[in-house]
Design an enzyme around this catalytic site. Structure first.
Site, PDB file in Angstrom:
ATOM      1  NE  ARG A 131      -2.371  -0.925   3.370  1.00 27.11           N
ATOM      2  CZ  ARG A 131      -2.903  -0.987   4.577  1.00 27.11           C
ATOM      3  NH1 ARG A 131      -4.152  -0.663   4.766  1.00 27.11           N
ATOM      4  NH2 ARG A 131      -2.187  -1.375   5.612  1.00 27.11           N
TER       5      ARG A 131
ATOM      6  CE  LYS B 167       1.060 -20.436   9.834  1.00 26.10           C
ATOM      7  NZ  LYS B 167       2.040 -19.437  10.265  1.00 26.10           N
TER       8      LYS B 167
ATOM      9  CE  LYS C 103      10.810 -25.630   8.605  1.00 28.00           C
ATOM     10  NZ  LYS C 103      11.807 -24.634   8.910  1.00 28.00           N
TER      11      LYS C 103
ATOM     12  CD  GLU D 243       9.125 -20.063  16.406  1.00 30.96           C
ATOM     13  OE1 GLU D 243       9.683 -19.330  15.585  1.00 30.96           O
ATOM     14  OE2 GLU D 243       7.927 -19.991  16.689  1.00 30.96           O
TER      15      GLU D 243
ATOM     16  CG  ASP E 106       1.957 -18.326  14.224  1.00 31.24           C
ATOM     17  OD1 ASP E 106       1.821 -18.016  13.023  1.00 31.24           O
ATOM     18  OD2 ASP E 106       3.039 -18.208  14.840  1.00 31.24           O
TER      19      ASP E 106
ATOM     20  CG  HIS F 269       4.061 -24.707  10.669  1.00 35.95           C
ATOM     21  ND1 HIS F 269       3.839 -24.519   9.332  1.00 35.95           N
ATOM     22  CD2 HIS F 269       4.420 -23.493  11.153  1.00 35.95           C
ATOM     23  CE1 HIS F 269       4.058 -23.244   9.024  1.00 35.95           C
ATOM     24  NE2 HIS F 269       4.407 -22.606  10.119  1.00 35.95           N
TER      25      HIS F 269
ATOM     26  CE  LYS G 287       6.143 -16.886  17.656  1.00 36.51           C
ATOM     27  NZ  LYS G 287       6.946 -17.286  16.500  1.00 36.51           N
TER      28      LYS G 287
HETATM   29  C1  BG6 Z   1       5.617 -19.277  10.888  1.00 40.51           C
HETATM   30  C2  BG6 Z   1       4.995 -18.651  12.104  1.00 40.51           C
HETATM   31  O1  BG6 Z   1       4.647 -19.927  10.108  1.00 40.51           O
HETATM   32  O2  BG6 Z   1       6.603 -20.211  11.278  1.00 40.51           O
HETATM   33  C3  BG6 Z   1       6.042 -17.996  12.969  1.00 40.51           C
HETATM   34  O3  BG6 Z   1       4.024 -17.696  11.707  1.00 40.51           O
HETATM   35  C4  BG6 Z   1       7.163 -18.956  13.280  1.00 40.51           C
HETATM   36  O4  BG6 Z   1       5.474 -17.492  14.164  1.00 40.51           O
HETATM   37  C5  BG6 Z   1       7.672 -19.634  12.004  1.00 40.51           C
HETATM   38  O5  BG6 Z   1       8.207 -18.235  13.892  1.00 40.51           O
HETATM   39  C6  BG6 Z   1       8.650 -20.746  12.326  1.00 40.51           C
HETATM   40  O6  BG6 Z   1       9.227 -21.197  11.145  1.00 40.51           O
HETATM   41  P1  BG6 Z   1      10.690 -21.844  11.139  1.00 40.51           P
HETATM   42  O7  BG6 Z   1      10.864 -22.342   9.747  1.00 40.51           O
HETATM   43  O8  BG6 Z   1      11.636 -20.753  11.522  1.00 40.51           O
HETATM   44  O9  BG6 Z   1      10.637 -22.934  12.154  1.00 40.51           O
END
Ligand code: BG6
Length: 486
Positions: A47, A145, A179, A213, A232, A237, A337
């Site tokens: 935008r 997503k 991956k 993470e 998320d 995933h 996280k």
């Molecule tokens: C994303 C999430 O889909 O995947 C993030 O929105 C997350 O919050 C990320 O940090 C993790 O991906 P990867 O490949 O770093 O494990």
């Protein structure tokens, strides 16, 4: 390396985090690899009122910082002219007109619309594209997503996107499927006979999937606070990883065959609802602590997070699959996280021997396991009990290991490099079909509803830990422990 067909990639959300951190560096790497044809173009769309030079400046900075010593000046000089910028507000008709103008005469090229924006803009964008006849017969749309925030909103989006793009042109991306190790898991399961007879109840005791993470919410607080870890990470995933482990062997390598099998797993997930949710799930939120030796603030103190937020930054849950193969085998899923380290792994623990005739460690029943590590390193380890050297028969756990970077020293494609090239080639294998996504939301929605209904607030955990103590209690009630607690 064979070049990809000539394409125009229109990147909505072109100034956003995903575009800058992942997509544009991934495209530059494919250019360095010689895959991007001279006539192909990348149009960043957002935008903001930016000039092409300003946008290019941002892309160059991000590519330099991501590629580091792999950044090649000469290759950049070839790549840069392919990049353009177009200001588009999803609700402004004249902006789509300008976009159409910039693509004039290029209808014969593969056209990819990558929607890396908030999902509530997907419908408006697709309608804008259709109105200006930008959706040529060889155009595809990529949906990032989370697709919607629940089953109903996901269906509404799929419905309106589906009115413009047929299902075989809709690429719902889940980068975990891109991956290398995830694909290696497919190779391990369906390229070898070794594991198949052991793959199911009676032979497998439990399965754990951890995606931990060490990062916090970074610059995405606003998005994250609306979303939370369940939507998320788990809805996509973690459930996709579960599908790859649990699905039946597909009849062929055809994308439809694999998608059918994944959908069957999702449909067979035992519903988690009502009070069951309270005993089989744990939601957490990090408080101040440390990450990699540095003090870090808690979630509620992160910039952009409301002080009263109840958004979860951690989820652990017990999933069960009602199928002949898996009935009674718990699948423990965990993601968060600001956890102790960055670690994504799948741990499949086999049943214990019926009678232990040799001396062995007390926790030996948990050592016969297959560990597929996705991050930080890609490896597959098979834990077995071997004899300790010396007199007597004393057993000790050891690993039979396959380290991918040692075995295959060539550089592996990053997930987005692979997935972007798959979209351009039109290969749907690693993307989610609409019915899969629907089945995933159908399982996720009642969990969220039960949390709300029972006012289940997140339990706090210290940043830099493995999550709330309740997650350990949940699994230990079944007589198991998380793999990092062994
Ligand atoms: C994303 C999430 O889909 O995947 C993030 O929105 C997350 O919050 C990320 O940090 C993790 O991906 P990867 O490949 O770093 O494990």
């Amino acid at each position: 390396m064979k070049a990809l067909p000539t394409f125009d990639l229109v990147l909505f959300g072109g100034t956003g985090d995903l575009a800058m951190r992942k997509l544009l560096p991934a495209l530059f790497r494919r250019h360095i690899a010689g895959e991007i044809s001279t006539d192909s173009s990348i149009i960043g769309v957002a935008r903001s009122d930016l000039s092409r030079e300003e946008y290019l400046g941002q892309v160059e900075t991000t590519c330099r910082s991501h590629l580091k010593q792999d950044f090649d000046e000469a290759r950049w000089a070839e790549f840069a002219p392919k990049i353009r910028y177009q200001k588009v507000d999803a609700h402004a008709d004249q902006d789509f007109q300008a976009l159409a103008q910039s693509l004039l005469g290029r209808d014969s090229y593969v056209r990819v619309f990558f929607l890396s924006t908030a999902p509530d803009l997907f419908t408006a964008i697709c309608e804008g594209l259709a109105k200006h006849r930008l959706n040529t017969p060889i155009s595809r749309v990529v949906l990032e997503k989370p697709l919607g925030h629940d089953r109903a909103s996901a269906n509404a989006i799929n419905e309106s996107v589906g009115a413009i793009f047929t299902e075989d042109r809709v690429f719902r991306i889940d980068h975990y499927l891109g991956k290398e190790t995830v694909q290696n898991l497919l190779a391990l399961r369906f390229g070898n006979m070794l594991f198949e007879p052991l793959w199911g109840r009676g032979r497998i005791q439990n399965v754990q999937i951890t995606v931990a993470e060490d990062l916090g919410v970074e610059r995405r607080a606003e998005f994250y606070d609306r979303t939370g870890a369940l939507r998320d990470m788990v809805q996509n995933h973690l459930l996709q990883l579960l599908c790859i482990i649990a699905m039946e062997p597909p009849a062929s390598s055809d994308p439809a065959a694999m998608r059918d099998e994944k959908r069957k797993v999702l449909r067979a997930l035992k519903p988690l609802a009502g009070r069951d949710v309270l005993s089989k799930t744990v939601r957490g939120q990090y408080k101040a602590g440390a990450s990699n030796g540095e003090p870090v603030v808690g979630y509620l103190q992160e910039k952009g997070v409301p002080a009263s937020s109840t958004t979860e930054t951690f989820v652990a849950l017990k999933a069960e699959i009602d199928s002949w193969r898996w009935a009674g085998v718990p699948f423990y899923l965990r993601t968060g996280k600001r956890m102790q380290e960055r670690l994504s792994e799948i741990v499949i623990t086999f049943e214990d021997v019926p009678v232990a005739i040799y001396e062995r460690p007390d926790d030996a029943r948990a050592w016969n396991r297959l560990i597929i590590q996705l991050q930080p390193e890609e490896s597959i380890n098979l834990g077995v009990l071997a004899k300790s050297p010396g007199a007597g028969m004393r057993l000790k756990p050891v690993d039979l290991s396959l380290d991918f970077s040692e075995t295959f020293p060539e550089r592996q494609l990053d997930a987005y490099e692979r997935l972007l090239t798959d979209v351009i080639k039109g290969n749907l294998m690693l993307f989610m079909r609409r019915d899969e996504l629907d089945a995933a939301w159908q399982w996720i929605d009642p969990i969220r509803e039960a949390w709300e209904q029972h006012d289940e607030r997140p339990k706090s955990y210290t940043a830099g830990s493995w999550g709330p103590a309740a997650a350990s209690s949940m699994i230990s009630r079944d007589g198991f422990s998380w793999s990092n607690e062994l």
